[in-house]
Design an enzyme around this catalytic site. Structure first.
Site, PDB file in Angstrom:
ATOM      1  CG  MET A 297      -8.419   7.695   2.098  1.00 23.91           C
ATOM      2  SD  MET A 297      -7.691   7.635   3.732  1.00 23.91           S
ATOM      3  CE  MET A 297      -6.788   6.075   3.635  1.00 23.91           C
TER       4      MET A 297
ATOM      5  N   GLY B 120      -1.374   1.349   9.583  1.00 24.67           N
ATOM      6  CA  GLY B 120      -0.788   1.059  10.886  1.00 24.67           C
ATOM      7  C   GLY B 120      -1.758   0.659  11.990  1.00 24.67           C
TER       8      GLY B 120
ATOM      9  CG  HIS C  14      -3.945  -1.152  -1.839  1.00 23.60           C
ATOM     10  ND1 HIS C  14      -5.074  -1.815  -2.279  1.00 23.60           N
ATOM     11  CD2 HIS C  14      -4.346  -0.382  -0.814  1.00 23.60           C
ATOM     12  CE1 HIS C  14      -6.107  -1.452  -1.536  1.00 23.60           C
ATOM     13  NE2 HIS C  14      -5.695  -0.567  -0.632  1.00 23.60           N
TER      14      HIS C  14
ATOM     15  CB  SER D 135       2.884  -0.219   8.659  1.00 22.77           C
ATOM     16  OG  SER D 135       1.629  -0.759   8.922  1.00 22.77           O
TER      17      SER D 135
ATOM     18  CG  HIS E 146      -9.368   0.750  -0.960  1.00 25.67           C
ATOM     19  ND1 HIS E 146      -8.816   0.502   0.288  1.00 25.67           N
ATOM     20  CD2 HIS E 146     -10.708   0.757  -0.778  1.00 25.67           C
ATOM     21  CE1 HIS E 146      -9.793   0.362   1.177  1.00 25.67           C
ATOM     22  NE2 HIS E 146     -10.950   0.528   0.561  1.00 25.67           N
TER      23      HIS E 146
ATOM     24  CG  MET F  40     -11.425   3.869   1.544  1.00 28.99           C
ATOM     25  SD  MET F  40      -9.890   3.774   2.458  1.00 28.99           S
ATOM     26  CE  MET F  40      -8.725   3.847   1.101  1.00 28.99           C
TER      27      MET F  40
ATOM     28  CB  SER G  74      -0.906   0.018   1.227  1.00 28.80           C
ATOM     29  OG  SER G  74      -1.548   1.265   1.286  1.00 28.80           O
TER      30      SER G  74
ATOM     31  CG  ASP H 223      -6.487  -2.503   2.684  1.00 26.27           C
ATOM     32  OD1 ASP H 223      -5.413  -2.333   3.276  1.00 26.27           O
ATOM     33  OD2 ASP H 223      -7.078  -1.614   2.034  1.00 26.27           O
ATOM     34  N   GLY H 224      -5.525  -4.111   5.814  1.00 26.99           N
ATOM     35  CA  GLY H 224      -5.549  -3.518   7.141  1.00 26.99           C
ATOM     36  C   GLY H 224      -4.912  -4.426   8.184  1.00 26.99           C
ATOM     37  N   GLY H 225      -3.724  -4.024   8.645  1.00 26.43           N
ATOM     38  CA  GLY H 225      -3.069  -4.770   9.716  1.00 26.43           C
ATOM     39  C   GLY H 225      -2.475  -6.104   9.292  1.00 26.43           C
TER      40      GLY H 225
ATOM     41  CG  ASP I  71      -5.207   2.887   0.640  1.00 23.47           C
ATOM     42  OD1 ASP I  71      -6.194   2.149   0.482  1.00 23.47           O
ATOM     43  OD2 ASP I  71      -4.118   2.496   1.107  1.00 23.47           O
TER      44      ASP I  71
ATOM     45  CG  MET J 114     -12.096  -2.443   4.214  1.00 26.92           C
ATOM     46  SD  MET J 114     -10.484  -2.048   3.515  1.00 26.92           S
ATOM     47  CE  MET J 114      -9.684  -1.169   4.862  1.00 26.92           C
TER      48      MET J 114
HETATM   49  C1  DX5 Z   1      -6.569   1.801   5.274  1.00 32.08           C
HETATM   50  C2  DX5 Z   1      -6.067   1.532   3.880  1.00 32.08           C
HETATM   51  C3  DX5 Z   1      -5.007   0.507   3.812  1.00 32.08           C
HETATM   52  C4  DX5 Z   1      -3.750   0.848   4.572  1.00 32.08           C
HETATM   53  C5  DX5 Z   1      -3.207  -0.417   5.137  1.00 32.08           C
HETATM   54  O1  DX5 Z   1      -7.595   2.709   5.206  1.00 32.08           O
HETATM   55  O2  DX5 Z   1      -7.154   1.086   3.071  1.00 32.08           O
HETATM   56  O3  DX5 Z   1      -4.717   0.165   2.471  1.00 32.08           O
HETATM   57  O4  DX5 Z   1      -2.771   1.455   3.778  1.00 32.08           O
HETATM   58  O5  DX5 Z   1      -2.110  -0.127   5.939  1.00 32.08           O
HETATM   59  P1  DX5 Z   1      -1.523  -1.181   6.981  1.00 32.08           P
HETATM   60  O6  DX5 Z   1      -1.074  -2.373   6.208  1.00 32.08           O
HETATM   61  O7  DX5 Z   1      -0.416  -0.438   7.616  1.00 32.08           O
HETATM   62  O8  DX5 Z   1      -2.641  -1.527   7.945  1.00 32.08           O
HETATM   63 ZN    ZN Z   2      -6.675   0.228   1.058  1.00 35.35          ZN
END
Ligand code: DX5
Ligand code: ZN
Length: 230
Positions: free
Chosen positions: A44, A156, A40, A205, A73, A75, A15, A182-184, A42, A148
């Site tokens: 927003m 992070g 990836h 991260s 992605h 958002m 990402s 996606d996420g963590g 993001d 998600m």
């Molecule tokens: C969160 C994003 C993710 C984010 C993931 O809103 O959609 O793509 O970058 O980051 P990590 O892998 O650090 O959770």
């Molecule tokens: Zn994402």
């Protein structure tokens, strides 16, 4: 539309949200040299999520540098209104959130819009608290479902294992498209996603924060393949 005859090869999608935005072209190259499959990206809008990132002109610049597909992605509250701009900017995969298109009819309209503007991989995303049944009416019409594992908005955050049954539900129902998470995701949590049936794995991260990006991507890929084989 992608063909779904067999299990999809594992895709590791670093990402770019975690990259150094002042050096975005170098970061794109670094990801590619380190073995990343998709970028990836993001997007927003400050409405759907409490954060603002980048829009079509920056995505177009990333596309001009990249040799790997862009996984965009969205958002944002108005995916239909921006579909053409992101398709023109070079999005290979384009994913919108089910929460902003909350009926089967609206989801169908957005999918048709994405296909009209030439998106190759059409995706729909679910926040952690959105039931997977919300997309039951259209799931066979999308190429990718993004489950998600954090509330979107920031990198992070901590992985939420309680979303994994959604992935299992989709596979049990016979869904053959890509399932992205996606996420963590990190070396510990990512194999759990693959074991549940996800094949497209985003990490910010855990990849940009690794001492050696090549080694980290290779480790994530091997862990995903092994988890899937069991
Ligand atoms: C969160 C994003 C993710 C984010 C993931 O809103 O959609 O793509 O970058 O980051 P990590 O892998 O650090 O959770
Ligand atoms: Zn994402």
């Amino acid at each position: 539309m992608e063909t779904h005859a067999q299990a999809h090869p594992i895709v590791i999608a670093p990402s770019l949200l975690s990259c150094d935005f002042a050096r975005i072209a170098e970061e794109v190259r670094r990801v590619e040299e380190s073995g990343g499959d998709w970028h990836h990206v993001d997007v927003m809008d400050g409405h759907f999520v409490p954060n603002l990132t980048i829009g079509p002109p920056v995505v177009a610049k990333i596309h001009a540098t990249a040799t790997r597909p862009l996984d965009v992605h969205l958002m944002i509250t108005d995916p239909d209104g921006y579909a053409e701009a992101f398709a023109k900017a070079g999005a290979h995969a384009l994913t919108f959130h089910a929460e902003v298109r909350d009926t089967t009819w609206k989801q169908r309209t957005t999918i048709a819009r994405f296909r009209d503007v030439g998106v190759e991989v059409v995706g729909i995303a679910l926040n952690p608290d959105t039931p997977v049944e919300r997309i039951a009416g259209i799931v066979d019409d999308v190429d990718l479902v993004l489950v998600m594992s954090v509330f979107p908005g920031f990198g992070g955050q901590k992985f939420m294992p309680e979303v994994l049954p959604k992935v299992e539900w989709l596979r049990a129902r016979g869904y053959t498209g890509r399932i992205e998470m996606d996420g963590g995701l990190d070396p510990e949590t990512l194999p759990r996603c693959a074991a549940a049936g996800a094949d497209t794995l985003v990490a910010g991260s855990a990849i940009f924060g690794a001492p050696d990006m090549t080694e980290r991507i290779a480790l994530l890929r091997t862990a995903a393949r092994e988890a899937r084989a069991h």
